[in-house]
Design a protein around this motif. Structure first.
Motif, mmCIF file in Angstrom:
data_model
loop_
_atom_site.group_PDB
_atom_site.id
_atom_site.type_symbol
_atom_site.label_atom_id
_atom_site.label_comp_id
_atom_site.label_asym_id
_atom_site.label_seq_id
_atom_site.Cartn_x
_atom_site.Cartn_y
_atom_site.Cartn_z
ATOM 1 N N ASP A 1 -79.833 -52.030 50.088
ATOM 2 C CA ASP A 1 -79.449 -50.729 50.401
ATOM 3 C C ASP A 1 -79.742 -50.531 52.074
ATOM 4 O O ASP A 1 -79.103 -49.531 52.680
ATOM 5 N N LYS B 1 -71.863 -53.240 51.968
ATOM 6 C CA LYS B 1 -70.607 -52.666 51.565
ATOM 7 C C LYS B 1 -70.706 -52.104 50.215
ATOM 8 O O LYS B 1 -70.163 -50.867 50.114
ATOM 9 N N ASP B 2 -71.092 -52.611 49.424
ATOM 10 C CA ASP B 2 -71.348 -52.141 47.970
ATOM 11 C C ASP B 2 -72.218 -51.015 47.808
ATOM 12 O O ASP B 2 -71.881 -49.944 46.990
ATOM 13 N N THR B 3 -73.172 -50.998 48.615
ATOM 14 C CA THR B 3 -74.135 -49.839 48.472
ATOM 15 C C THR B 3 -73.931 -48.630 49.540
ATOM 16 O O THR B 3 -74.201 -47.587 49.531
ATOM 17 N N LYS B 4 -72.908 -48.919 50.527
ATOM 18 C CA LYS B 4 -72.818 -48.149 51.733
ATOM 19 C C LYS B 4 -73.997 -48.064 52.461
ATOM 20 O O LYS B 4 -74.332 -46.797 52.566
ATOM 21 N N ALA C 1 -71.809 -57.631 53.077
ATOM 22 C CA ALA C 1 -71.053 -57.735 51.832
ATOM 23 C C ALA C 1 -72.037 -56.934 50.918
ATOM 24 O O ALA C 1 -71.142 -55.965 50.297
ATOM 25 N N ALA C 2 -73.272 -57.080 50.765
ATOM 26 C CA ALA C 2 -74.042 -56.229 49.809
ATOM 27 C C ALA C 2 -74.097 -54.820 50.461
ATOM 28 O O ALA C 2 -74.120 -53.712 49.601
ATOM 29 N N ARG D 1 -79.274 -55.650 44.500
ATOM 30 C CA ARG D 1 -78.460 -54.839 45.488
ATOM 31 C C ARG D 1 -79.295 -54.984 46.779
ATOM 32 O O ARG D 1 -80.695 -55.108 46.869
ATOM 33 N N LEU E 1 -80.607 -61.079 46.266
ATOM 34 C CA LEU E 1 -79.788 -60.059 45.541
ATOM 35 C C LEU E 1 -80.203 -60.686 44.016
ATOM 36 O O LEU E 1 -80.032 -59.760 42.878
#
Length: 252
Positions: A79, A124-127, A121-122, A77, A72
């Motif tokens: 994906d 979730k941020d990018t779906k 968690a990461a 990010r 990160l």
């Protein structure tokens, strides 16, 4: 437009390396993770500036804990997570002691669990998407695979658990089960009798290629598979579909 980032474990060779290359061809950036430092260095030389290497062992919780922040920090990010790292250890049940069993489970199952937990968690941020690499050996039993086959069957179930629970966060989780693949390692250890037997048992009458498996993985991580989750896809030339069918019963 921000480039997407794929984290690929076991990326130094074989299916992992082929997958990393294909992601890059599709315009992604790649975090290539592998515990084989020398092989990873060689792989990075072929991947170019779109990839960065991370020398960590997915079976080691402490390594995983450090790996995700490093990825990160470099890319910002994640994906897609491709849990490809694995070990192949074949032997009779009576000769598979607990230490040997654990060596297989630590990488093939624990590694998938640890990396997925750390990346959630990461994602979730990018779906984002998770693609776990199991094996045809997780779908159908075979001799000499008590640890390997069991670990891969567990990965299949873990994938379904992930899909069921993480779907509400729009994280997709799917599983690819390669059949016999024409890798350098396989060709080095498979006798001609084994090669002939596989050709007879597989409806497409051939081994798969690393590139063919990579195509399925990258598709599942893409927006083209945006409504696909919880699926187990055997990329095996039809091997799993034949069940107990005998090649001798074929019409040609």
């Amino acid at each position: 437009m921000t480039q997407k980032v794929a984290l690929v474990t076991g990326a130094a060779r074989g299916i992992g390396l082929a997958t990393a290359k294909l992601f890059i061809e599709h315009g992604w950036l790649v975090a290539a993770l592998d515990r084989d430092t020398d092989a990873l260095k060689d792989a990075l030389a072929t991947l170019g500036q779109s990839a960065s290497g991370f020398d960590y062992d997915v079976s080691n919780p402490n390594d995983v804990e450090r790996a995700l922040p490093d990825v990160l920090a470099r890319f910002g990010r994640i994906d897609a997570l491709v849990n490809n790292a694995g070990v192949a250890d074949f032997g009779p049940i009576e000769e598979t002691d607990f230490a040997r069993w654990r060596r297989v489970m630590e990488t093939n199952l624990d590694g998938v669990f640890l990396m997925s937990q750390a990346a959630t968690a990461a994602l979730k941020d990018t779906k984002g998407a998770i693609v776990n690499i199991a094996s045809i050996s997780g779908l159908r039993a075979s001799t000499l695979r008590v640890a390997y086959g069991t670990s891969k069957a567990a990965v299949i179930q873990l994938t379904k658990q992930q899909a069921a629970e993480l779907g509400e966060f729009r994280i997709r989780a799917n599983c690819v089960c390669p059949g016999p693949v024409r890798t350098k390692l396989a060709m080095a250890v498979h006798t001609q009798d084994i090669i002939d037997a596989y050709h007879d048992a597989i409806p497409l009458n051939r081994y798969g290629s690393e590139q063919e498996i990579a195509e399925v993985i990258v598709f599942l991580c893409s927006e083209k598979a945006s409504y696909v989750t919880g699926q187990v896809i055997a990329s095996d030339g039809g091997f799993e579909s034949t069940g107990v069918g005998l090649p001798a019963l074929r019409q040609s």
